[in-house]
Enzyme design. Sequence first.
Site, PDB file in Angstrom:
ATOM      1  N   SER A 118      27.049  26.027  40.542  1.00  0.00           N
ATOM      2  CA  SER A 118      25.947  26.234  41.491  1.00  0.00           C
ATOM      3  C   SER A 118      26.270  27.307  42.526  1.00  0.00           C
ATOM      4  O   SER A 118      25.468  28.216  42.759  1.00  0.00           O
ATOM      5  CB  SER A 118      25.616  24.919  42.193  1.00  0.00           C
ATOM      6  OG  SER A 118      26.792  24.356  42.749  1.00  0.00           O
ATOM      7  N   ALA A 120      28.465  29.749  42.526  1.00  0.00           N
ATOM      8  CA  ALA A 120      28.623  31.101  41.968  1.00  0.00           C
ATOM      9  C   ALA A 120      27.257  31.722  41.685  1.00  0.00           C
ATOM     10  O   ALA A 120      27.034  32.903  41.970  1.00  0.00           O
ATOM     11  CB  ALA A 120      29.442  31.047  40.687  1.00  0.00           C
ATOM     12  N   ASP A 163      33.681  31.259  37.189  1.00  0.00           N
ATOM     13  CA  ASP A 163      32.270  30.987  37.498  1.00  0.00           C
ATOM     14  C   ASP A 163      31.501  32.257  37.843  1.00  0.00           C
ATOM     15  O   ASP A 163      30.384  32.472  37.369  1.00  0.00           O
ATOM     16  CB  ASP A 163      32.156  30.050  38.710  1.00  0.00           C
ATOM     17  CG  ASP A 163      32.559  28.635  38.387  1.00  0.00           C
ATOM     18  OD1 ASP A 163      33.364  28.447  37.462  1.00  0.00           O
ATOM     19  OD2 ASP A 163      32.082  27.716  39.071  1.00  0.00           O
TER      20      ASP A 163
HETATM   21  O1  PMV Z   1      34.010  22.353  39.040  1.00  0.00           O
HETATM   22  P1  PMV Z   1      34.048  23.833  38.961  1.00  0.00           P
HETATM   23  O2  PMV Z   1      32.913  24.414  38.175  1.00  0.00           O
HETATM   24  O3  PMV Z   1      34.223  24.481  40.300  1.00  0.00           O
HETATM   25  O4  PMV Z   1      35.322  24.221  38.095  1.00  0.00           O
HETATM   26  C1  PMV Z   1      36.632  23.965  38.517  1.00  0.00           C
HETATM   27  C2  PMV Z   1      37.537  24.494  37.461  1.00  0.00           C
HETATM   28  C3  PMV Z   1      39.022  24.289  37.703  1.00  0.00           C
HETATM   29  O5  PMV Z   1      39.689  24.846  36.573  1.00  0.00           O
HETATM   30  C4  PMV Z   1      39.369  22.814  37.773  1.00  0.00           C
HETATM   31  C5  PMV Z   1      39.507  24.955  38.961  1.00  0.00           C
HETATM   32  C6  PMV Z   1      39.461  26.468  38.919  1.00  0.00           C
HETATM   33  O6  PMV Z   1      39.435  27.070  40.003  1.00  0.00           O
HETATM   34  O7  PMV Z   1      39.515  27.060  37.840  1.00  0.00           O
END
Ligand code: PMV
EC number: 2.7.1.36
Length: 327
Positions: A118, A120, A163
Amino acid sequence: MVTASAPGKVYLFGEHAVVYGEPAVPCAIERRARVTVEERDEGLRVHLDDLTLDGFTIEYSGDATGRPDVNVSESLVEAGVGYINEAVEQARDAADAPDAGFEISVESSIPLGAGIGSSAAVVVGVIKAATAELGIEIDAREVAERAYRVEHTVQDGEASRADTFCSAMGGAVRVEGDDCRRIEGVDTLPFVIGYDGGAGDTGALVAGVRQLRSEYDFAADTVEAVGDIVREGERALQAGDLSELGELMDFNHGLLSALGVSSRSLDGMVWAARDAGALGAKLTGAGGNGCVVALDETDATETALSYTPGCENAFRAALDTEGVRIE
Ligand code: PMV
Protein backbone atom coordinates in the site's frame (compact mmCIF):
# COMPACT_ATOMS: atom_id res chain seq x y z
CA MET A 1 -4.55 18.81 -12.19
CA VAL A 2 -2.93 15.42 -12.79
CA THR A 3 -3.97 11.93 -11.67
CA ALA A 4 -1.51 9.04 -11.55
CA SER A 5 -2.09 5.49 -10.39
CA ALA A 6 0.25 2.74 -9.25
CA PRO A 7 -0.35 -0.93 -8.39
CA GLY A 8 0.08 -2.84 -5.16
CA LYS A 9 2.00 -6.13 -5.15
CA VAL A 10 2.21 -9.61 -3.74
CA TYR A 11 5.35 -11.59 -3.05
CA LEU A 12 5.17 -14.66 -5.28
CA PHE A 13 8.36 -15.82 -3.50
CA GLY A 14 11.15 -14.65 -1.27
CA GLU A 15 10.03 -12.21 1.45
CA HIS A 16 12.23 -12.20 4.56
CA ALA A 17 15.03 -14.10 2.77
CA VAL A 18 15.46 -11.01 0.56
CA VAL A 19 16.68 -9.15 3.68
CA TYR A 20 19.74 -11.47 3.70
CA GLY A 21 20.65 -11.03 0.05
CA GLU A 22 18.56 -13.85 -1.42
CA PRO A 23 16.50 -12.97 -4.51
CA ALA A 24 12.74 -12.34 -4.30
CA VAL A 25 9.96 -12.19 -6.90
CA PRO A 26 7.25 -9.63 -6.18
CA CYS A 27 4.42 -9.20 -8.71
CA ALA A 28 2.26 -6.13 -9.32
CA ILE A 29 -1.48 -6.72 -8.88
CA GLU A 30 -4.61 -5.13 -10.27
CA ARG A 31 -5.33 -3.05 -7.18
CA ARG A 32 -4.21 0.54 -7.48
CA ALA A 33 -3.69 3.67 -5.46
CA ARG A 34 -4.92 6.73 -7.38
CA VAL A 35 -3.31 10.07 -6.60
CA THR A 36 -4.59 13.41 -7.85
CA VAL A 37 -2.32 16.43 -7.50
CA GLU A 38 -3.03 20.09 -8.10
CA GLU A 39 -0.44 22.80 -7.61
CA ARG A 40 -1.30 25.49 -5.05
CA ASP A 41 0.52 28.58 -3.82
CA GLU A 42 2.28 26.99 -0.90
CA GLY A 43 2.27 24.13 1.61
CA LEU A 44 0.49 20.85 1.37
CA ARG A 45 -3.10 19.78 1.76
CA VAL A 46 -3.75 16.05 1.73
CA HIS A 47 -6.97 14.05 1.49
CA LEU A 48 -6.62 10.35 2.19
CA ASP A 49 -9.60 8.32 1.13
CA ASP A 50 -10.29 4.63 1.67
CA LEU A 51 -6.85 3.64 2.90
CA THR A 52 -8.40 0.55 4.41
CA LEU A 53 -11.08 -1.67 3.04
CA ASP A 54 -13.41 -0.29 5.73
CA GLY A 55 -13.22 3.05 4.02
CA PHE A 56 -12.96 6.42 5.69
CA THR A 57 -11.68 9.83 4.83
CA ILE A 58 -9.25 12.03 6.65
CA GLU A 59 -8.02 15.44 5.74
CA TYR A 60 -4.65 16.76 6.60
CA SER A 61 -3.23 20.19 6.04
CA GLY A 62 0.16 21.42 6.94
CA ASP A 63 3.70 20.57 6.06
CA ALA A 64 6.27 18.09 7.23
CA THR A 65 6.19 19.57 10.72
CA GLY A 66 2.47 20.29 10.84
CA ARG A 67 -0.25 18.44 12.75
CA PRO A 68 -3.35 16.89 11.27
CA ASP A 69 -6.44 19.06 11.51
CA VAL A 70 -8.78 16.18 12.26
CA ASN A 71 -8.82 13.52 14.91
CA VAL A 72 -7.42 10.34 13.41
CA SER A 73 -5.03 7.74 14.74
CA GLU A 74 -1.38 8.74 14.99
CA SER A 75 -0.30 5.62 13.15
CA LEU A 76 -2.55 6.34 10.20
CA VAL A 77 -1.31 9.90 9.96
CA GLU A 78 2.25 8.67 10.23
CA ALA A 79 1.67 5.95 7.67
CA GLY A 80 -0.07 8.13 5.13
CA VAL A 81 1.21 11.64 5.61
CA GLY A 82 4.80 10.71 6.49
CA TYR A 83 5.20 8.92 3.19
CA ILE A 84 3.38 11.62 1.26
CA ASN A 85 5.52 14.43 2.68
CA GLU A 86 8.71 12.65 1.65
CA ALA A 87 7.30 11.79 -1.78
CA VAL A 88 6.47 15.47 -2.30
CA GLU A 89 10.05 16.36 -1.38
CA GLN A 90 11.28 13.98 -4.09
CA ALA A 91 8.95 15.54 -6.66
CA ARG A 92 10.11 19.06 -5.68
CA ASP A 93 13.72 17.90 -6.01
CA ALA A 94 13.14 16.28 -9.43
CA ALA A 95 11.50 19.46 -10.73
CA ASP A 96 13.95 21.80 -8.98
CA ALA A 97 10.94 23.52 -7.38
CA PRO A 98 11.66 23.48 -3.63
CA ASP A 99 8.73 25.73 -2.73
CA ALA A 100 6.00 24.14 -4.85
CA GLY A 101 2.73 23.70 -2.95
CA PHE A 102 0.20 20.94 -3.64
CA GLU A 103 -3.31 19.76 -2.96
CA ILE A 104 -3.17 15.96 -2.99
CA SER A 105 -6.00 13.42 -2.92
CA VAL A 106 -5.31 9.72 -2.47
CA GLU A 107 -7.82 6.97 -3.09
CA SER A 108 -6.67 3.43 -2.50
CA SER A 109 -8.31 0.08 -1.99
CA ILE A 110 -5.03 -1.59 -1.02
CA PRO A 111 -5.20 -2.56 2.67
CA LEU A 112 -2.58 -0.82 4.80
CA GLY A 113 0.34 -2.76 6.25
CA ALA A 114 -1.06 -6.04 4.99
CA GLY A 115 1.82 -7.19 2.79
CA ILE A 116 0.47 -5.97 -0.52
CA GLY A 117 2.41 -2.77 -1.02
CA SER A 118 0.00 0.00 0.00
CA SER A 119 2.59 2.60 0.98
CA ALA A 120 4.78 1.99 -2.07
CA ALA A 121 1.80 2.43 -4.42
CA VAL A 122 0.89 5.76 -2.79
CA VAL A 123 4.49 7.01 -2.83
CA VAL A 124 5.01 6.03 -6.47
CA GLY A 125 1.70 7.67 -7.45
CA VAL A 126 2.49 10.91 -5.61
CA ILE A 127 5.95 11.24 -7.19
CA LYS A 128 4.61 10.61 -10.70
CA ALA A 129 1.58 12.91 -10.37
CA ALA A 130 3.38 15.77 -8.61
CA THR A 131 6.29 15.84 -11.08
CA ALA A 132 3.83 15.74 -13.99
CA GLU A 133 1.84 18.60 -12.42
CA LEU A 134 5.11 20.60 -12.37
CA GLY A 135 5.63 19.82 -16.07
CA ILE A 136 8.40 17.24 -15.56
CA GLU A 137 8.26 13.78 -17.08
CA ILE A 138 10.27 11.17 -15.20
CA ASP A 139 10.39 7.54 -16.30
CA ALA A 140 9.32 4.56 -14.20
CA ARG A 141 12.91 3.71 -13.19
CA GLU A 142 13.48 7.19 -11.81
CA VAL A 143 10.13 7.06 -10.02
CA ALA A 144 11.22 3.71 -8.53
CA GLU A 145 14.58 5.11 -7.37
CA ARG A 146 12.99 8.19 -5.78
CA ALA A 147 10.22 6.12 -4.19
CA TYR A 148 12.86 3.82 -2.68
CA ARG A 149 14.58 6.87 -1.14
CA VAL A 150 11.24 7.86 0.42
CA GLU A 151 10.71 4.43 2.00
CA HIS A 152 14.34 4.33 3.12
CA THR A 153 13.91 7.67 4.93
CA VAL A 154 10.48 7.00 6.44
CA GLN A 155 11.39 3.44 7.52
CA ASP A 156 14.73 4.49 9.10
CA GLY A 157 16.88 2.68 6.56
CA GLU A 158 14.87 -0.57 6.79
CA ALA A 159 13.49 -0.79 3.28
CA SER A 160 14.08 -3.15 0.40
CA ARG A 161 13.61 -1.99 -3.17
CA ALA A 162 11.02 -4.68 -3.85
CA ASP A 163 7.74 -2.82 -3.27
CA THR A 164 8.65 0.48 -4.88
CA PHE A 165 10.38 -1.06 -7.91
CA CYS A 166 7.48 -3.45 -8.50
CA SER A 167 4.84 -0.73 -8.18
CA ALA A 168 6.66 1.64 -10.54
CA MET A 169 7.54 -0.97 -13.19
CA GLY A 170 4.57 -3.36 -12.98
CA GLY A 171 4.65 -7.06 -13.92
CA ALA A 172 6.72 -9.77 -12.25
CA VAL A 173 10.08 -8.48 -11.06
CA ARG A 174 13.23 -9.95 -9.57
CA VAL A 175 14.98 -8.16 -6.73
CA GLU A 176 18.36 -9.15 -5.34
CA GLY A 177 19.98 -6.44 -3.21
CA ASP A 178 20.19 -3.31 -5.37
CA ASP A 179 19.79 -5.32 -8.56
CA CYS A 180 16.16 -5.02 -9.71
CA ARG A 181 14.77 -6.05 -13.06
CA ARG A 182 11.55 -7.07 -14.72
CA ILE A 183 11.03 -10.73 -15.60
CA GLU A 184 9.95 -10.49 -19.23
CA GLY A 185 7.35 -12.68 -20.87
CA VAL A 186 5.02 -13.07 -17.87
CA ASP A 187 1.65 -11.69 -18.95
CA THR A 188 -0.91 -13.16 -16.62
CA LEU A 189 -1.06 -14.82 -13.22
CA PRO A 190 -4.40 -15.67 -11.59
CA PHE A 191 -3.89 -14.32 -8.08
CA VAL A 192 -6.58 -14.47 -5.41
CA ILE A 193 -6.04 -12.58 -2.17
CA GLY A 194 -7.40 -13.26 1.29
CA TYR A 195 -7.16 -10.48 3.88
CA ASP A 196 -7.64 -11.09 7.60
CA GLY A 197 -8.29 -7.40 8.34
CA GLY A 198 -5.06 -6.98 10.30
CA ALA A 199 -1.56 -5.68 9.75
CA GLY A 200 1.81 -7.24 10.59
CA ASP A 201 4.55 -5.48 12.54
CA THR A 202 7.25 -5.72 9.89
CA GLY A 203 10.09 -4.55 12.16
CA ALA A 204 9.30 -7.11 14.88
CA LEU A 205 8.80 -9.94 12.37
CA VAL A 206 12.09 -9.18 10.59
CA ALA A 207 13.84 -9.02 13.99
CA GLY A 208 12.35 -12.40 14.94
CA VAL A 209 13.73 -14.07 11.81
CA ARG A 210 17.12 -12.38 12.36
CA GLN A 211 17.22 -13.79 15.88
CA LEU A 212 16.33 -17.34 14.80
CA ARG A 213 18.86 -17.18 12.00
CA SER A 214 21.67 -16.18 14.36
CA GLU A 215 20.65 -18.75 16.96
CA TYR A 216 20.25 -21.84 14.79
CA ASP A 217 22.14 -23.00 11.70
CA PHE A 218 19.00 -24.76 10.52
CA ALA A 219 17.14 -21.44 10.56
CA ALA A 220 19.92 -19.90 8.45
CA ASP A 221 19.63 -22.93 6.14
CA THR A 222 15.87 -22.34 5.95
CA VAL A 223 16.46 -18.78 4.77
CA GLU A 224 18.87 -20.08 2.12
CA ALA A 225 16.32 -22.70 1.08
CA VAL A 226 13.83 -19.90 0.42
CA GLY A 227 16.44 -18.49 -1.99
CA ASP A 228 16.54 -21.89 -3.75
CA ILE A 229 12.73 -21.81 -4.07
CA VAL A 230 12.95 -18.38 -5.66
CA ARG A 231 15.46 -19.62 -8.26
CA GLU A 232 13.29 -22.66 -9.07
CA GLY A 233 10.26 -20.39 -9.10
CA GLU A 234 11.80 -18.08 -11.68
CA ARG A 235 12.30 -21.05 -13.98
CA ALA A 236 8.68 -22.18 -13.49
CA LEU A 237 7.50 -18.63 -14.10
CA GLN A 238 9.37 -18.33 -17.36
CA ALA A 239 8.12 -21.77 -18.45
CA GLY A 240 4.54 -20.72 -17.60
CA ASP A 241 4.18 -23.80 -15.39
CA LEU A 242 1.39 -22.75 -13.01
CA SER A 243 1.16 -26.06 -11.20
CA GLU A 244 4.87 -26.01 -10.32
CA LEU A 245 4.56 -22.37 -9.27
CA GLY A 246 1.75 -23.38 -6.91
CA GLU A 247 3.78 -26.22 -5.44
CA LEU A 248 6.69 -23.87 -4.81
CA MET A 249 4.37 -21.30 -3.20
CA ASP A 250 3.18 -24.00 -0.80
CA PHE A 251 6.79 -24.87 0.00
CA ASN A 252 7.67 -21.21 0.51
CA HIS A 253 4.76 -20.79 2.93
CA GLY A 254 5.93 -23.83 4.90
CA LEU A 255 9.39 -22.34 5.33
CA LEU A 256 7.98 -18.92 6.32
CA SER A 257 5.83 -20.71 8.84
CA ALA A 258 8.89 -22.53 10.19
CA LEU A 259 10.56 -19.12 10.56
CA GLY A 260 7.68 -18.04 12.79
CA VAL A 261 6.07 -15.36 10.65
CA SER A 262 2.74 -17.02 9.89
CA SER A 263 -0.30 -17.01 12.18
CA ARG A 264 -3.52 -18.89 12.77
CA SER A 265 -5.52 -16.60 10.47
CA LEU A 266 -2.93 -16.70 7.66
CA ASP A 267 -2.55 -20.50 7.95
CA GLY A 268 -6.36 -20.87 8.01
CA MET A 269 -6.70 -18.90 4.77
CA VAL A 270 -3.82 -20.81 3.13
CA TRP A 271 -5.48 -24.14 3.95
CA ALA A 272 -8.92 -22.93 2.85
CA ALA A 273 -7.42 -21.93 -0.51
CA ARG A 274 -5.68 -25.27 -0.92
CA ASP A 275 -8.83 -27.20 0.04
CA ALA A 276 -10.75 -25.21 -2.57
CA GLY A 277 -8.36 -26.40 -5.25
CA ALA A 278 -5.92 -23.51 -5.49
CA LEU A 279 -2.67 -24.49 -7.21
CA GLY A 280 -0.77 -23.05 -4.25
CA ALA A 281 -1.07 -20.49 -1.46
CA LYS A 282 1.22 -18.57 0.86
CA LEU A 283 1.35 -15.52 3.06
CA THR A 284 2.63 -12.38 1.36
CA GLY A 285 4.89 -9.75 2.89
CA ALA A 286 6.07 -9.59 6.46
CA GLY A 287 3.38 -11.94 7.83
CA GLY A 288 1.89 -11.89 11.34
CA ASN A 289 -1.41 -10.60 10.04
CA GLY A 290 -2.50 -9.32 6.67
CA CYS A 291 -2.85 -11.16 3.38
CA VAL A 292 -2.32 -14.51 1.73
CA VAL A 293 -1.98 -14.97 -2.01
CA ALA A 294 -3.28 -18.03 -3.83
CA LEU A 295 -3.06 -19.11 -7.44
CA ASP A 296 -6.38 -20.17 -8.95
CA GLU A 297 -7.87 -19.78 -12.42
CA THR A 298 -11.35 -20.65 -11.16
CA ASP A 299 -13.63 -18.79 -8.72
CA ALA A 300 -13.43 -21.59 -6.14
CA THR A 301 -10.70 -20.06 -3.94
CA GLU A 302 -12.29 -16.62 -3.78
CA THR A 303 -15.64 -18.17 -2.81
CA ALA A 304 -14.08 -20.48 -0.21
CA LEU A 305 -12.05 -17.66 1.34
CA SER A 306 -15.09 -15.43 1.63
CA TYR A 307 -16.61 -18.08 3.98
CA THR A 308 -13.40 -18.77 5.88
CA PRO A 309 -13.38 -17.71 9.55
CA GLY A 310 -10.71 -15.06 10.01
CA CYS A 311 -10.89 -13.89 6.39
CA GLU A 312 -12.39 -10.41 6.26
CA ASN A 313 -12.17 -9.93 2.54
CA ALA A 314 -11.32 -12.09 -0.46
CA PHE A 315 -10.76 -10.74 -3.93
CA ARG A 316 -9.20 -11.54 -7.26
CA ALA A 317 -6.26 -9.33 -8.21
CA ALA A 318 -4.49 -10.69 -11.27
CA LEU A 319 -0.97 -9.75 -12.30
CA ASP A 320 -0.85 -6.15 -13.52
CA THR A 321 1.73 -5.81 -16.27
CA GLU A 322 1.51 -2.03 -16.13
CA GLY A 323 3.27 -0.03 -13.44
CA VAL A 324 2.77 3.64 -12.63
CA ARG A 325 0.75 5.58 -15.20
CA ILE A 326 -0.89 8.90 -15.74
CA GLU A 327 -4.65 8.42 -15.80
O1 PMV B 1 4.93 -6.54 4.36
P1 PMV B 1 5.71 -5.87 3.29
O2 PMV B 1 5.00 -5.83 1.97
O3 PMV B 1 6.22 -4.53 3.71
O4 PMV B 1 6.98 -6.77 2.99
C1 PMV B 1 7.99 -6.99 3.93
C2 PMV B 1 9.01 -7.86 3.28
C3 PMV B 1 10.19 -8.25 4.14
O5 PMV B 1 11.02 -9.09 3.33
C4 PMV B 1 9.75 -9.06 5.35
C5 PMV B 1 10.98 -7.07 4.62
C6 PMV B 1 11.70 -6.32 3.52
O6 PMV B 1 12.02 -5.14 3.75
O7 PMV B 1 12.02 -6.89 2.48
